[in-house]
Scaffold this active site. Structure first.
Site, PDB file in Angstrom:
ATOM      1  N   ASP A  46      50.248  70.561  48.643  1.00  0.00           N
ATOM      2  CA  ASP A  46      50.958  69.434  48.028  1.00  0.00           C
ATOM      3  C   ASP A  46      51.155  69.665  46.532  1.00  0.00           C
ATOM      4  O   ASP A  46      50.340  70.331  45.891  1.00  0.00           O
ATOM      5  CB  ASP A  46      50.132  68.152  48.264  1.00  0.00           C
ATOM      6  CG  ASP A  46      50.946  66.899  47.992  1.00  0.00           C
ATOM      7  OD1 ASP A  46      52.187  66.995  47.894  1.00  0.00           O
ATOM      8  OD2 ASP A  46      50.336  65.825  47.866  1.00  0.00           O
ATOM      9  N   HIS A  54      59.106  74.524  45.401  1.00  0.00           N
ATOM     10  CA  HIS A  54      58.912  75.059  46.755  1.00  0.00           C
ATOM     11  C   HIS A  54      58.987  76.594  46.730  1.00  0.00           C
ATOM     12  O   HIS A  54      58.206  77.267  47.386  1.00  0.00           O
ATOM     13  CB  HIS A  54      59.954  74.491  47.723  1.00  0.00           C
ATOM     14  CG  HIS A  54      59.874  73.004  47.873  1.00  0.00           C
ATOM     15  ND1 HIS A  54      58.684  72.335  48.024  1.00  0.00           N
ATOM     16  CD2 HIS A  54      60.834  72.028  47.884  1.00  0.00           C
ATOM     17  CE1 HIS A  54      58.912  71.029  48.136  1.00  0.00           C
ATOM     18  NE2 HIS A  54      60.212  70.823  48.046  1.00  0.00           N
ATOM     19  N   LEU A  95      44.283  87.862  61.228  1.00  0.00           N
ATOM     20  CA  LEU A  95      44.441  86.444  60.858  1.00  0.00           C
ATOM     21  C   LEU A  95      45.602  85.783  61.612  1.00  0.00           C
ATOM     22  O   LEU A  95      46.699  86.351  61.695  1.00  0.00           O
ATOM     23  CB  LEU A  95      44.708  86.360  59.344  1.00  0.00           C
ATOM     24  CG  LEU A  95      45.060  84.976  58.799  1.00  0.00           C
ATOM     25  CD1 LEU A  95      43.846  84.051  58.809  1.00  0.00           C
ATOM     26  CD2 LEU A  95      45.617  85.080  57.371  1.00  0.00           C
TER      27      LEU A  95
HETATM   28  C1  FPP Z   1      54.613  69.565  49.319  1.00  0.00           C
HETATM   29  O1  FPP Z   1      54.957  69.378  47.988  1.00  0.00           O
HETATM   30  C2  FPP Z   1      55.302  70.720  49.881  1.00  0.00           C
HETATM   31  C3  FPP Z   1      56.214  70.717  50.892  1.00  0.00           C
HETATM   32  C4  FPP Z   1      56.657  69.499  51.591  1.00  0.00           C
HETATM   33  C5  FPP Z   1      56.863  71.934  51.345  1.00  0.00           C
HETATM   34  C6  FPP Z   1      55.912  73.091  51.441  1.00  0.00           C
HETATM   35  C7  FPP Z   1      56.694  74.290  51.706  1.00  0.00           C
HETATM   36  C8  FPP Z   1      56.475  75.468  51.098  1.00  0.00           C
HETATM   37  C9  FPP Z   1      55.400  75.769  50.138  1.00  0.00           C
HETATM   38  C10 FPP Z   1      57.341  76.571  51.500  1.00  0.00           C
HETATM   39  C11 FPP Z   1      56.524  77.381  52.442  1.00  0.00           C
HETATM   40  C12 FPP Z   1      57.325  78.195  53.303  1.00  0.00           C
HETATM   41  C13 FPP Z   1      56.751  78.906  54.293  1.00  0.00           C
HETATM   42  C14 FPP Z   1      57.585  79.756  55.159  1.00  0.00           C
HETATM   43  C15 FPP Z   1      55.311  78.852  54.569  1.00  0.00           C
HETATM   44  P1  FPP Z   1      55.793  68.085  47.623  1.00  0.00           P
HETATM   45  O2  FPP Z   1      57.231  68.437  47.667  1.00  0.00           O
HETATM   46  O3  FPP Z   1      55.385  66.960  48.503  1.00  0.00           O
HETATM   47  O4  FPP Z   1      55.322  67.855  46.137  1.00  0.00           O
HETATM   48  P2  FPP Z   1      55.185  66.450  45.389  1.00  0.00           P
HETATM   49  O5  FPP Z   1      54.105  65.688  46.105  1.00  0.00           O
HETATM   50  O6  FPP Z   1      54.781  66.863  44.006  1.00  0.00           O
HETATM   51  O7  FPP Z   1      56.521  65.788  45.452  1.00  0.00           O
END
Ligand code: FPP
Length: 246
Positions: A21, A38, A132
């Site tokens: 997050d 992201h 893994l």
């Molecule tokens: C949460 O941060 C993150 C997500 C909803 C997306 C996570 C995706 C990735 C890290 C890309 C990974 C890709 C692969 C293939 C594993 P948020 O957007 O909720 O952040 P915020 O709470 O600060 O708004």
């Protein structure tokens, strides 16, 4: 020095689950668009996967996209899906080099065709690997997972395959998406939020919870090692007394 040297390799959690997050806030803090967060979150995914391989962790389950995330602005959803396709394409060779097996749990039918196809290809290609197991929770909702398990079990009772009195925890677990995986012993959430957000609700019944204020794009293998060390200092009693477990 670092945390790694302090970790007891004989007492590793077999399964670590992570709620990644804080990508959006990380980007906002830098005056950038959320998708920039992201993109940088992917670098953390790579480092944490390789850190898990380095230690010899068996299962790593990453909350990548929740069922609720479909309600985000369309542009962000599309950008995340595209990022996923590109990341899977880019990472596949590293997965092969590191003997990593990719899996996915969730309502995968909801994914755009291209994303679903790339994901399935990567899952098939890495299925020969024995190291893994990285599981992406995608279009995932723990309540939906539990409901579909209930429906599956009810169906088996209805057609006489299963006796109602025989339903136990093991049978229930066998009907979850995580069938065949051990339950996570350690759940990590980044970004300073103290919530579970509909993630692996059944499976984390006895997991140790670890919260860090670091935002996901700042979380690297050293942070994972720190979390594991913290986990190893805890006494896991499973409802028993301290004297009993010692
Ligand atoms: C949460 O941060 C993150 C997500 C909803 C997306 C996570 C995706 C990735 C890290 C890309 C990974 C890709 C692969 C293939 C594993 P948020 O957007 O909720 O952040 P915020 O709470 O600060 O708004």
């Amino acid at each position: 020095m670092g945390y790694k040297n302090e970790i007891d390799l004989l007492k590793l959690p077999k399964h670590i689950a992570i709620i990644m997050d804080g990508n959006g806030r990380w980007a906002k803090g830098k005056g950038k668009l959320r998708i920039f967060g992201h993109h940088n979150g992917v670098l953390s995914v790579r480092d944490v996967v390789e850190g898990s391989v380095e230690l010899g962790i068996n299962y790593l389950t990453l909350y990548t996209f929740s069922s609720e995330n479909w309600n985000r602005p369309k542009l962000e959803v599309m950008a995340i899906m595209e990022l996923m396709v590109n990341t899977i394409n880019k990472e596949i060779n590293r997965f092969m080099d590191n003997n990593v097996r990719l899996q996915a749990i969730g309502d995968l039918k909801m994914l755009p065709d291209k994303c679903y196809t790339e994901l399935t290809n990567a899952i098939n290609k890495t299925s020969v690997n024995t190291g893994l197991v990285v599981t992406l929770a995608l279009s995932y909702s723990s309540r939906k997972e539990i409901l579909q398990a209930v429906k599956q079990i009810a169906g088996k009772v209805q057609n006489g395959e299963l006796n109602i009195d025989d339903i136990d925890e093991e049978i229930f677990e066998n009907n979850l998406y995580t069938n065949g995986m051990p339950n996570p012993e350690l759940l990590i959430r980044t970004s300073g939020e103290y919530r579970i957000s509909n993630y692996l609700l059944w499976q984390i019944a006895y997991a140790e919870l670890y919260f860090t204020s670091k935002l996901w794009p700042d979380f690297r293998r050293e942070d994972l090692f720190e979390a594991i060390l913290d986990y190893q200092k805890r006494e896991r009693r499973f409802g028993l007394t301290s004297e009993q477990v010692n």
